[in-house]
Design an enzyme around this catalytic site. Structure first.
Site, mmCIF file in Angstrom:
data_model
loop_
_atom_site.group_PDB
_atom_site.id
_atom_site.type_symbol
_atom_site.label_atom_id
_atom_site.label_comp_id
_atom_site.label_asym_id
_atom_site.label_seq_id
_atom_site.Cartn_x
_atom_site.Cartn_y
_atom_site.Cartn_z
ATOM 1 N N ASP A 179 0.866 -1.194 0.000
ATOM 2 C CA ASP A 179 0.000 0.000 0.000
ATOM 3 C C ASP A 179 0.900 1.241 0.000
ATOM 4 O O ASP A 179 2.103 1.152 0.280
ATOM 5 C CB ASP A 179 -0.894 -0.001 1.256
ATOM 6 C CG ASP A 179 -1.782 1.242 1.339
ATOM 7 O OD1 ASP A 179 -2.370 1.628 0.305
ATOM 8 O OD2 ASP A 179 -1.885 1.835 2.426
ATOM 9 N N SER A 180 0.285 2.383 -0.290
ATOM 10 C CA SER A 180 1.032 3.639 -0.230
ATOM 11 C C SER A 180 1.462 3.982 1.197
ATOM 12 O O SER A 180 2.280 4.876 1.386
ATOM 13 C CB SER A 180 0.157 4.778 -0.771
ATOM 14 O OG SER A 180 -0.981 4.920 0.055
ATOM 15 N N CYS B 273 -4.229 -1.261 -2.222
ATOM 16 C CA CYS B 273 -4.386 0.190 -2.377
ATOM 17 C C CYS B 273 -5.240 0.405 -3.629
ATOM 18 O O CYS B 273 -4.857 -0.038 -4.721
ATOM 19 C CB CYS B 273 -3.004 0.811 -2.558
ATOM 20 S SG CYS B 273 -3.019 2.578 -2.891
ATOM 21 N N CYS C 281 -10.893 3.417 -0.243
ATOM 22 C CA CYS C 281 -9.459 3.609 0.002
ATOM 23 C C CYS C 281 -9.155 2.762 1.218
ATOM 24 O O CYS C 281 -9.929 2.762 2.185
ATOM 25 C CB CYS C 281 -9.157 5.080 0.287
ATOM 26 S SG CYS C 281 -7.510 5.374 0.984
ATOM 27 N N GLU D 285 -2.468 7.946 8.613
ATOM 28 C CA GLU D 285 -0.998 7.818 8.594
ATOM 29 C C GLU D 285 -0.381 8.330 9.898
ATOM 30 O O GLU D 285 0.668 7.863 10.312
ATOM 31 C CB GLU D 285 -0.395 8.605 7.423
ATOM 32 C CG GLU D 285 -0.487 7.925 6.073
ATOM 33 C CD GLU D 285 0.357 6.659 5.942
ATOM 34 O OE1 GLU D 285 1.566 6.716 6.197
ATOM 35 O OE2 GLU D 285 -0.220 5.613 5.582
ATOM 36 N N HIS E 15 -7.153 3.021 3.588
ATOM 37 C CA HIS E 15 -6.957 3.729 4.855
ATOM 38 C C HIS E 15 -8.290 3.948 5.595
ATOM 39 O O HIS E 15 -8.317 4.059 6.816
ATOM 40 C CB HIS E 15 -6.320 5.103 4.624
ATOM 41 C CG HIS E 15 -4.842 5.069 4.349
ATOM 42 N ND1 HIS E 15 -4.328 4.624 3.154
ATOM 43 C CD2 HIS E 15 -3.783 5.431 5.112
ATOM 44 C CE1 HIS E 15 -3.003 4.721 3.196
ATOM 45 N NE2 HIS E 15 -2.648 5.209 4.370
ATOM 46 N N TYR F 50 -0.565 8.732 -2.426
ATOM 47 C CA TYR F 50 -0.611 8.421 -3.865
ATOM 48 C C TYR F 50 -1.808 9.101 -4.528
ATOM 49 O O TYR F 50 -1.766 9.443 -5.696
ATOM 50 C CB TYR F 50 -0.753 6.907 -4.067
ATOM 51 C CG TYR F 50 0.528 6.110 -3.986
ATOM 52 C CD1 TYR F 50 1.696 6.642 -3.440
ATOM 53 C CD2 TYR F 50 0.560 4.789 -4.458
ATOM 54 C CE1 TYR F 50 2.855 5.879 -3.358
ATOM 55 C CE2 TYR F 50 1.721 4.031 -4.395
ATOM 56 C CZ TYR F 50 2.864 4.575 -3.848
ATOM 57 O OH TYR F 50 4.007 3.820 -3.775
ATOM 58 N N GLY F 51 -2.883 9.239 -3.750
ATOM 59 C CA GLY F 51 -4.144 9.715 -4.325
ATOM 60 C C GLY F 51 -4.101 11.138 -4.851
ATOM 61 O O GLY F 51 -5.004 11.574 -5.561
HETATM 62 N N1 DGL Z 1 -4.641 3.506 0.599
HETATM 63 C C1 DGL Z 1 -4.751 4.118 -0.697
HETATM 64 C C2 DGL Z 1 -5.999 3.608 -1.441
HETATM 65 O O1 DGL Z 1 -6.543 2.562 -1.123
HETATM 66 C C3 DGL Z 1 -4.692 5.601 -0.824
HETATM 67 C C4 DGL Z 1 -3.965 6.493 0.062
HETATM 68 C C5 DGL Z 1 -3.110 7.513 -0.677
HETATM 69 O O2 DGL Z 1 -3.641 8.518 -1.158
HETATM 70 O O3 DGL Z 1 -1.912 7.257 -0.751
HETATM 71 O O4 DGL Z 1 -6.440 4.221 -2.387
#
Ligand code: DGL
Length: 257
Positions: free
Chosen positions: A12-13, A75, A186, A154, A188, A44-45
Site C-alpha cells: 500500500d502507499s 491500495c 481507500c 498515517e 486507509h 498516492y491519491g
Molecule cells: N490507501 C490508498 C488507497 O486505497 C490511498 C492512500 C493515498 O492517497 O496514498 O487508495
C-alpha cells in the site's frame, strides 16, 4: 520459482493496506506475509497516474526480489494505476488488486443512495468510472474525493476532535445526507469507520473491499497450488520506505484493532 512456503506480499502507499492484511490473516493464518508501505511517497491519491504506476512497479519488483509468491495491491489508487501492467509483467504470479465495493452497496435495496469515498485519483480513473457506470441504473452513486483523509490515519489519529471536524466538514459541506450506504474506496478509510458512522448516523451501512480481496487471493493461490501447508501461525514482516520505527509500530497497532 515460487514456493508454497514463501511469503505473500501486501503493498500500500502507507499503513492503509493493514485493513486488507487483517482480512488475509483471518482466512489464511498459516501464511507468512511481507507488508510494505510506501509512506515516504504517500499520498498516492494526490499524484498523477504515471507516477503512481512507476512507484507501484518499483514496489512490486522489490517485493518479488524478496521472494514473494503472490502480491496483494492493497491500495485502490495503486490498483487503478498499475494492476493491469503488473499482470502483464508477471503473468505467472498471482496478483490481486482492490477496488471500491460498489456492488454490495448499490444492490442493497432498490434506488439506494450510495456514497463512495475514495482518493481523488481513484475517482478520476477510468477503472472507477466504468465500475460506477455499471450500477448507475440501480442506485444513485455519489463519488466523493477525500483529499487529506488518509493523512489522519498515517498519523494514527483516529479519534481526535480535529478528525471529527474534518469529516463533518467533508460530509456536510457536500450535502451528503441522507445516504443508505457508504463505500470505503481507500484502504486507509476502514480505520475511520467508527468516526464516519458517528458523523453519518448509525443506520448507514458501510462496505469495504478488504474481505473480498483476501478471498480472491486465497482462491488464486489455491488455483496455482501455492497455499502454505503449514499448520502453525505465520508471521508478518513489516517494512516501510520511511524506515521509521513509529510507522512499523503504527502498523502493528492497526493490525490489532
Ligand atoms: N490507501 C490508498 C488507497 O486505497 C490511498 C492512500 C493515498 O492517497 O496514498 O487508495
Amino acid at each position: 520459482m515460487s514456493k508454497k512456503t514463501n511469503p505473500i506480499a501486501v503493498f500500500d502507499s502507507g499503513v492503509g493496506g493493514i485493513s486488507v492484511l487483517r482480512e488475509l490473516v483471518k482466512i489464511l493464518p498459516n501464511e507468512d506475509y511481507i507488508y510494505y508501505g510506501d509512506s515516504k511517497n504517500a499520498p498516492y491519491g494526490m499524484k498523477d497516474k504515471e507516477t503512481v504506476k512507476q512507484l507501484t512497479i518499483d514496489a512490486a519488483e522489490y517485493l518479488f526480489a524478496q521472494g514473494a509468491k503472490g502480491l496483494v495491491v492493497a491500495c485502490n489508487t495503486a490498483t487503478s494505476a498499475a494492476v493491469r501492467v503488473l499482470r502483464e509483467m508477471y503473468p505467472d504470479i498471482p496478483i490481486v488488486g482492490i477496488e471500491p465495493a460498489v456492488k454490495p452497496a448499490a444492490t442493497l435495496k432498490p434506488n439506494c443512495r450510495v456514497l463512495v469515498m475514495a482518493t481523488p485519483m481513484t475517482i478520476r480513473e477510468e477503472k472507477f468510472q466504468s465500475l460506477m457506470a455499471k450500477y448507475e441504473d440501480m442506485a444513485e452513486i455519489i463519488p466523493l474525493p477525500c483529499p487529506g483523509l488518509m493523512d489522519f490515519v498515517e498519523r494514527g489519529d483516529l479519534t481526535s476532535d480535529d478528525f471529527r471536524r474534518y469529516l463533518e466538514e467533508l460530509l456536510f459541506v457536500h450535502r451528503i445526507h441522507p445516504v443508505d450506504s457508504v463505500v470505503l474506496g481507500c484502504t486507509h478509510y476502514p480505520f475511520a469507520k467508527d468516526m464516519i458512522k458517528e458523523v453519518l448516523g448509525p443506520d448507514v451501512l458501510v462496505f469495504d473491499g478488504g474481505e473480498g480481496t483476501a478471498r480472491e487471493m486465497r482462491r488464486r493461490l489455491a488455483e496455482a497450488d501455492l497455499l502454505n501447508p503449514s499448520t502453525t501461525q505465520g508471521a508478518v514482516d513489516f517494512r516501510n520506505s520511511l524506515e521509521d520505527k513509529k510507522k512499523i509500530e503504527l502498523c502493528k497497532m492497526l493490525l490489532e484493532l
